[in-house]
Design a protein around this motif. Structure first.
Motif, PDB file in Angstrom:
ATOM      1  N   GLY A 194      24.217  68.160   7.857  1.00  0.00           N
ATOM      2  CA  GLY A 194      23.875  67.443   9.214  1.00  0.00           C
ATOM      3  C   GLY A 194      25.145  66.403   9.796  1.00  0.00           C
ATOM      4  O   GLY A 194      26.075  66.409   9.027  1.00  0.00           O
ATOM      5  N   ASP A 195      24.790  65.397  10.532  1.00  0.00           N
ATOM      6  CA  ASP A 195      25.540  64.439  11.398  1.00  0.00           C
ATOM      7  C   ASP A 195      25.848  63.157  10.328  1.00  0.00           C
ATOM      8  O   ASP A 195      26.676  62.588  10.768  1.00  0.00           O
ATOM      9  CB  ASP A 195      25.073  64.213  12.674  1.00  0.00           C
ATOM     10  CG  ASP A 195      25.467  65.224  13.485  1.00  0.00           C
ATOM     11  OD1 ASP A 195      26.202  66.169  13.162  1.00  0.00           O
ATOM     12  OD2 ASP A 195      24.607  65.448  14.783  1.00  0.00           O
ATOM     13  N   PHE A 196      25.061  62.982   9.438  1.00  0.00           N
ATOM     14  CA  PHE A 196      25.057  61.563   9.031  1.00  0.00           C
ATOM     15  C   PHE A 196      25.622  61.366   7.690  1.00  0.00           C
ATOM     16  O   PHE A 196      25.362  60.517   6.932  1.00  0.00           O
ATOM     17  CB  PHE A 196      23.387  60.956   8.857  1.00  0.00           C
ATOM     18  CG  PHE A 196      22.838  60.621  10.290  1.00  0.00           C
ATOM     19  CD1 PHE A 196      22.699  59.295  10.383  1.00  0.00           C
ATOM     20  CD2 PHE A 196      22.634  61.783  11.194  1.00  0.00           C
ATOM     21  CE1 PHE A 196      22.280  58.824  11.610  1.00  0.00           C
ATOM     22  CE2 PHE A 196      21.807  61.051  12.363  1.00  0.00           C
ATOM     23  CZ  PHE A 196      21.789  59.916  12.667  1.00  0.00           C
ATOM     24  N   TYR A 197      26.816  62.136   7.549  1.00  0.00           N
ATOM     25  CA  TYR A 197      27.508  61.760   6.237  1.00  0.00           C
ATOM     26  C   TYR A 197      29.158  61.332   6.997  1.00  0.00           C
ATOM     27  O   TYR A 197      29.365  62.103   7.957  1.00  0.00           O
ATOM     28  CB  TYR A 197      27.886  63.183   5.659  1.00  0.00           C
ATOM     29  CG  TYR A 197      26.455  63.449   4.682  1.00  0.00           C
ATOM     30  CD1 TYR A 197      26.360  63.069   3.503  1.00  0.00           C
ATOM     31  CD2 TYR A 197      25.423  64.089   5.182  1.00  0.00           C
ATOM     32  CE1 TYR A 197      25.361  63.238   2.761  1.00  0.00           C
ATOM     33  CE2 TYR A 197      24.440  64.299   4.796  1.00  0.00           C
ATOM     34  CZ  TYR A 197      24.141  63.980   3.464  1.00  0.00           C
ATOM     35  OH  TYR A 197      23.089  64.018   2.806  1.00  0.00           O
ATOM     36  N   ASP A 198      29.243  60.501   6.692  1.00  0.00           N
ATOM     37  CA  ASP A 198      30.645  59.723   7.079  1.00  0.00           C
ATOM     38  C   ASP A 198      32.057  60.468   7.060  1.00  0.00           C
ATOM     39  O   ASP A 198      32.936  59.866   6.343  1.00  0.00           O
ATOM     40  CB  ASP A 198      30.853  58.281   6.667  1.00  0.00           C
ATOM     41  CG  ASP A 198      29.690  57.528   6.914  1.00  0.00           C
ATOM     42  OD1 ASP A 198      28.812  57.628   7.966  1.00  0.00           O
ATOM     43  OD2 ASP A 198      29.255  56.584   5.978  1.00  0.00           O
ATOM     44  N   CYS A 199      32.082  61.454   7.437  1.00  0.00           N
ATOM     45  CA  CYS A 199      33.251  62.321   7.394  1.00  0.00           C
ATOM     46  C   CYS A 199      33.194  63.502   8.515  1.00  0.00           C
ATOM     47  O   CYS A 199      32.039  63.947   8.915  1.00  0.00           O
ATOM     48  CB  CYS A 199      33.315  63.050   5.924  1.00  0.00           C
ATOM     49  SG  CYS A 199      31.950  64.190   5.825  1.00  0.00           S
ATOM     50  N   HIS A 200      34.169  64.044   8.724  1.00  0.00           N
ATOM     51  CA  HIS A 200      34.411  65.286   9.653  1.00  0.00           C
ATOM     52  C   HIS A 200      35.000  66.258   9.210  1.00  0.00           C
ATOM     53  O   HIS A 200      35.606  67.314   9.866  1.00  0.00           O
ATOM     54  CB  HIS A 200      34.964  65.077  10.942  1.00  0.00           C
ATOM     55  CG  HIS A 200      34.296  63.585  11.898  1.00  0.00           C
ATOM     56  ND1 HIS A 200      33.155  63.985  12.372  1.00  0.00           N
ATOM     57  CD2 HIS A 200      34.520  62.228  11.751  1.00  0.00           C
ATOM     58  CE1 HIS A 200      32.579  62.656  12.752  1.00  0.00           C
ATOM     59  NE2 HIS A 200      33.327  61.616  12.471  1.00  0.00           N
ATOM     60  N   THR A 201      35.193  66.358   7.737  1.00  0.00           N
ATOM     61  CA  THR A 201      35.876  67.495   7.175  1.00  0.00           C
ATOM     62  C   THR A 201      34.891  68.850   6.980  1.00  0.00           C
ATOM     63  O   THR A 201      35.485  69.785   6.502  1.00  0.00           O
ATOM     64  CB  THR A 201      36.183  67.018   5.834  1.00  0.00           C
ATOM     65  OG1 THR A 201      35.137  66.521   4.922  1.00  0.00           O
ATOM     66  CG2 THR A 201      37.257  66.042   6.035  1.00  0.00           C
ATOM     67  N   ALA A 298      20.357  58.389  -0.975  1.00  0.00           N
ATOM     68  CA  ALA A 298      19.578  57.794  -0.226  1.00  0.00           C
ATOM     69  C   ALA A 298      19.870  58.361   1.515  1.00  0.00           C
ATOM     70  O   ALA A 298      19.114  57.577   2.454  1.00  0.00           O
ATOM     71  CB  ALA A 298      19.864  56.237  -0.266  1.00  0.00           C
ATOM     72  N   ASN A 299      20.819  58.937   1.525  1.00  0.00           N
ATOM     73  CA  ASN A 299      21.049  59.571   2.979  1.00  0.00           C
ATOM     74  C   ASN A 299      20.004  60.455   3.388  1.00  0.00           C
ATOM     75  O   ASN A 299      19.240  60.876   3.000  1.00  0.00           O
ATOM     76  CB  ASN A 299      22.314  60.101   2.984  1.00  0.00           C
ATOM     77  CG  ASN A 299      23.628  59.478   2.658  1.00  0.00           C
ATOM     78  OD1 ASN A 299      23.619  58.135   2.912  1.00  0.00           O
ATOM     79  ND2 ASN A 299      24.684  59.940   2.297  1.00  0.00           N
TER      80      ASN A 299
END
Length: 575
Positions: A194-201, A298-299
Motif C-alpha cells: 500500500g501507500d503508507f510506507y515512506d518510500c517509493h522503491t 504500527a503502520n
C-alpha cells in the motif's frame, strides 16, 4: 413402490449427484524467487507457488474433488494444509508436517487428492512446515453444489478476494532459523503493502478493487498473516457479515471487521458512496498485555476501492477511514461475540449431550529444560508455550497418522494429554503470577512432549480454552483441523462454569474452525468427533506454534468401513 423401482430411483439420484460434481486440478510449483524489499534497496529471495504471492486461487463447488500436484523445487521441506477442509475419508491429505504426513523433500513431488463435500464458503491453503506459509498461501473458494441454488443471502453482483498477510525483508534462510519472528516489515493486501510506507522503491505497491455505484460485492476476506490480527475497514462503506470460516452467519451489520490469523470472513459491501476513490485499510489489533514495544508494526496498509466511470470532477485523493486503536479489545470483542450461526434445516445443530469435558489452559510460560539439550524448546529468553502445561513437539522419524495406522505409537506419541491443568491458579492475573513466589512452578512447561487425547468415534467434546497470563495476556487464535466447532460462549478473566453455563448459546452459536480466545479470558467450544484420524489443534500465531502451543486429537474408527481410517496413498512422501 416395487424394489426394482427403488433401486432405479437411487441409481438415478446417484448419477445426478455425480453429474453435478467435477474434478478441479492444479499444479503448484514451489520454488524460490526474487522480489523487491519494502522501503529498502535490493531484492529478497522468498519461497512461493507458481511465482507469485499470494499463490493460485482454487475455486470449486461443494461435492467436487480437488487434485493438486505439488512439485517442490525449493531448498526446504514442504507440506500444504487445506485450512478448514474436513478431509472426511482423506485424512492423509490434511497436510501438517509430521502429524499427517512426512514432508515433500526438495526435488520431490506429491499429489493431494481430497473432496469438498458438506461445506461451502471461503477457506484457504497454506504451507504447514517451518514458517513457509508467510509466502506460500492462497485462497480456496467453495461455492454451493451445482444446481443446488444460490447463497442464503442476496446475490452479490461480483466477488472480491481480499487476502491479508505480512512481509519480512529478511532472507529466507535467516527467516526460518529462529522460533521468534519479530516484527513484520509490512502488512499486505493481496501481496502489496500500500501507500503508507515512506518510500517509493516498491513498484506496483498497492492493490486496487474496481466497483460500480449501486452494485453489491461479496468480499472474501482471509487473514494469512503469521502473527497478526487485523482491524479491516473501507472508508465511507459498511459491511454485512454473512459467513465466517465457511459457515453462514446471521447477517451482522458493522463498519469494522476483526479477523485473527487463520480466520476468514465473508461480508457484503454495497458501493453506495459518492463516485471517487476510497482506501481499504488494515491495521493490527495488538491484544498482548503488557504491550511489547518493537514486537509489532504500527503502520497501516492500504488498498484502493475505485469507482468505475467517475468524472474528472469526481476524482479525488482516496479517503481514509478512522481506525480503532491498536489495543482496542472492546471493538474486537464486540465483533467476535456478535456473530451467530444462520440456522438452516440441512445443517448440524448444537449437540446437547456431552461425553468428554476438557479444561485446557493455553498460553506462554518459561521453559525449565536446559537450553543446551537438543530437546529443549523456546526462545532465547526461555519462553515456551503450552496447553495444560504440555509443550508440544513434533515427531521426527514417522508421522503421527502413520504411527496410528500401523498401531505403533511407541516412541512417536503417547495417549495421556491431560483433561485438566496440573495446577489450579489465578490464570488471568498477571501480577500475582509473575511476582508471586510460586511463579516458577506454575509457569514451568518442562521438557517438550508429544501427547494426544484419544476420542471415541462420534463422542461429543466440550473444551474450555482458558488463557493464562504467566508471561502476559494475549489473544490466541486456536485452530482445529478436521472439524468445525460451535463457540458456545466467551469472556474475560477466569472461567467459572456455574456462571458461564448461563451464557451458553445452544440455539445459534457461531460455527468456526478458528476461535480467537479473548486476551486474559476464555472460550467454550463443542464438537462431535465423527472424523477418524489425527487432528492437530494449535495456535495460529506461528511464533507460538513453533514453541509448543499445540496438541493432537486421535479420533478412533467408527463401526463401518467408511468410518474407519483408510490406508495411506501409495505415493505418500516418506521420511
Amino acid at each position: 413402490m416395487p424394489r426394482s423401482w427403488l433401486i432405479l430411483v437411487f441409481a438415478l439420484s446417484a448419477a445426478a449427484a455425480v453429474a453435478r460434481s467435477a474434478t478441479v486440478e492444479h499444479t503448484f510449483n514451489v520454488r524460490t524467487l526474487s522480489l523487491p524489499r519494502v522501503c529498502q534497496p535490493g531484492n529478497i529471495s522468498i519461497t512461493a507457488v507458481n511465482g507469485r504471492v499470494p499463490g493460485p486461487k482454487i475455486e470449486a463447488n461443494e461435492g467436487d474433488t480437488v487434485v493438486v500436484h505439488v512439485i517442490n523445487d525449493c531448498p526446504y521441506n514442504v507440506t500444504v494444509h487445506w485450512h478448514g477442509v474436513f478431509q472426511r475419508g482423506t485424512p492423509w491429505a490434511d497436510g501438517p508436517s509430521m502429524v499427517t504426513q512426512c514432508p515433500i523433500r526438495p526435488g520431490h513431488a506429491y499429489t493431494y487428492r481430497f473432496n469438498v463435500t458438506g461445506q461451502d464458503g471461503t477457506l484457504w491453503w497454506h504451507a504447514h512446515s517451518l514458517f513457509l506459509r508467510a509466502t506460500v498461501h492462497g485462497a480456496l473458494i467453495i461455492r454451493p453444489r451445482r444446481g443446488a441454488g444460490a447463497y442464503p443471502y442476496p446475490k452479490p453482483d461480483e466477488e472480491k478476494t481480499v487476502l491479508l498477510g505480512e512481509w519480512w525483508d529478511a532472507r529466507n534462510g535467516d527467516f526460518f532459523i529462529g522460533s521468534s519472528l519479530g516484527s513484520a516489515d509490512a502488512y499486505t493486501i493481496n501481496g502489496k503493502p500500500g501507500d503508507f510506507y515512506d518510500c517509493h522503491t516498491t513498484p506496483n505497491r498497492i492493490a486496487k478493487f474496481e466497483v460500480r455505484r449501486g452494485s453489491t460485492y461479496l468480499l472474501r476476506i482471509i487473514n494469512a498473516a503469521l502473527n497478526t490480527a487485523f482491524f479491516f475497514k473501507v472508508a465511507s462503506h459498511t459491511f454485512t457479515v454473512v459467513a465466517a470460516d465457511a459457515s453462514y452467519t446471521t447477517p451482522y451489520e458493522t463498519d469494522v471487521i476483526v479477523i485473527a490469523p487463520g480466520q476468514t470472513v465473508d461480508a457484503l459491501m454495497v458501493a453506495n458512496a459518492s463516485q471517487g476513490c476510497y482506501y481499504m485499510v488494515i491495521s493490527s489489533y495488538q491484544s498482548a498485555f503488557p504491550l511489547r514495544p518493537g514486537s509489532f508494526n504500527a503502520n497501516v496498509t492500504t488498498a484502493v476501492v475505485e469507482y468505475v466511470g467517475a468524472a474528472p470532477s469526481e476524482q479525488h485523493a482516496p479517503a481514509l477511514p478512522a481506525m480503532p486503536e491498536l489495543t482496542d479489545t472492546t471493538t474486537a470483542n464486540r465483533f467476535y461475540t456478535s456473530l451467530t450461526s444462520l440456522v438452516r434445516p440441512d445443517k448440524p445443530t448444537v449437540p446437547l449431550d456431552v461425553d468428554t469435558r476438557m479444561f485446557v489452559t493455553v498460553g506462554l510460560g518459561f521453559s525449565s529444560c536446559d537450553p543446551a539439550q537438543k530437546s529443549c524448546r523456546g526462545t532465547a529468553g526461555g519462553v515456551a508455550a503450552s496447553m495444560n502445561n504440555e509443550s508440544f513437539a513434533l515427531p521426527t522419524a514417522i508421522s503421527m497418522l502413520d504411527a496410528r495406522y500401523r498401531n505403533t505409537p511407541a516412541g512417536v506419541y503417547t495417549r495421556d494429554f491431560p483433561d485438566q491443568p496440573p495446577v489450579v491458579f489465578d490464570y488471568a492475573n498477571v501480577t500475582k503470577n509473575v511476582v508471586g513466589s510460586s511463579a516458577a512452578t506454575l509457569s514451568s512447561t518442562g521438557s517438550p512432549s508429544t501427547k494426544v487425547r484419544a476420542l471415541r468415534y462420534n463422542a461429543t467434546v466440550e473444551m474450555v480454552l482458558q488463557n493464562t497470563a504467566l508471561v502476559g495476556r494475549e489473544s490466541h487464535p486456536m485452530h482445529l483441523h478436521g472439524f468445525n466447532f460451535f463457540v458456545l460462549a466467551q469472556g474475560f478473566g477466569n472461567y467459572d462454569g456455574a456462571t458461564a453455563a448461563e451464557q451458553f448459546n445452544l440455539v445459534n452459536p457461531q460455527e468456526r474452525n478458528t476461535v480467537a480466545v479473548p486476551t486474559g479470558g476464555w472460550a467454550v467450544i463443542r464438537f462431535v468427533a465423527n472424523n477418524p484420524g489425527m487432528w492437530f489443534m494449535h495456535c495460529h500465531i506461528d511464533a507460538h506454534l513453533a514453541i509448543g502451543l499445540a496438541m493432537v486429537f486421535e479420533v478412533e474408527d467408527g463401526p463401518t468401513p467408511d468410518t474407519a481410517l483408510p490406508p495411506p496413498p501409495p505415493d505418500l512422501p516418506k521420511c
